[in-house]
Scaffold this active site. Structure first.
Site, PDB file in Angstrom:
ATOM      1  N   HIS A 172       0.838  -1.190   0.000  1.00  0.00           N
ATOM      2  CA  HIS A 172       0.000   0.000   0.000  1.00  0.00           C
ATOM      3  C   HIS A 172       0.881   1.250   0.000  1.00  0.00           C
ATOM      4  O   HIS A 172       2.045   1.211   0.431  1.00  0.00           O
ATOM      5  CB  HIS A 172      -0.910  -0.003   1.220  1.00  0.00           C
ATOM      6  CG  HIS A 172      -2.006  -1.018   1.125  1.00  0.00           C
ATOM      7  ND1 HIS A 172      -3.014  -1.098   2.040  1.00  0.00           N
ATOM      8  CD2 HIS A 172      -2.254  -1.992   0.215  1.00  0.00           C
ATOM      9  CE1 HIS A 172      -3.844  -2.074   1.704  1.00  0.00           C
ATOM     10  NE2 HIS A 172      -3.387  -2.632   0.603  1.00  0.00           N
ATOM     11  N   GLU A 209       0.783   3.867   1.869  1.00  0.00           N
ATOM     12  CA  GLU A 209       1.194   4.241   3.223  1.00  0.00           C
ATOM     13  C   GLU A 209       2.392   3.401   3.667  1.00  0.00           C
ATOM     14  O   GLU A 209       3.340   3.910   4.274  1.00  0.00           O
ATOM     15  CB  GLU A 209       0.046   4.021   4.220  1.00  0.00           C
ATOM     16  CG  GLU A 209      -1.234   4.735   3.846  1.00  0.00           C
ATOM     17  CD  GLU A 209      -2.215   3.885   3.048  1.00  0.00           C
ATOM     18  OE1 GLU A 209      -3.423   3.975   3.311  1.00  0.00           O
ATOM     19  OE2 GLU A 209      -1.770   3.112   2.161  1.00  0.00           O
TER      20      GLU A 209
END
Length: 156
Positions: free
Chosen positions: A83, A85
């Protein structure tokens, strides 16, 4: 000669624009997500969703989650990619940059896995645009006092 007036973006808009730009680098076939970590109004790291460095992109191999008809937001372990993040946190760690008290700007609400990583990496505020509802993410962030802000999409 005076130039035409322009609207100077506020800090949240400025850094969210950077997250949107990072999302353009995504190699995910299902959703393009971008993230930036910021501290004291300075960019620390960027991330976008996609496979780890050196791994063949999903546009070549195909999307395993799509092949298995996995709904969005479920069974994250079946994805070949990371991801946005996660990639931002990893980039900061790789370069020895502390994320303590940082702000994350992300085009999507972090999933619960990313939320737990952000909590432990010391992020104190998360600003996002969209995302599937994840009540566990919201509960955990609230429990530890991480501010969660949904930002309205603005015109360019």
């Amino acid at each position: 000669m005076k130039t035409a007036s322009r609207v100077r973006p506020d800090w949240d808009s400025y850094f969210m624009d950077m997250a949107k730009l990072a999302a353009r680098r995504s190699s995910c076939l299902r959703r393009a997500v971008g993230a930036v970590l910021v501290k004291d109004r300075r960019l620390l790291a960027t991330g976008y969703n996609g496979v780890p460095s050196g791994v063949t992109h999903c546009e070549v191999t195909g999307c395993l989650r799509e092949k298995l008809d996995v709904p969005s937001g479920e069974r994250h372990e079946l994805c070949r990619g990371l991801h946005a993040e996660q990639n931002a946190i990893i980039q900061a760690a790789l370069h020895g940059v502390s994320t303590r008290d940082a702000v994350l700007y992300c085009t999507n609400l972090p999933c619960i896995i990313c939320a737990k990583m952000l909590i432990n990496s010391g992020v104190r505020r998360i600003v996002y645009l969209d995302g599937y509802c994840d009540s566990l993410t919201e509960q955990m962030l609230a429990e530890v006092g991480v501010e969660l802000v949904r930002m309205e999409e603005s015109a360019p």
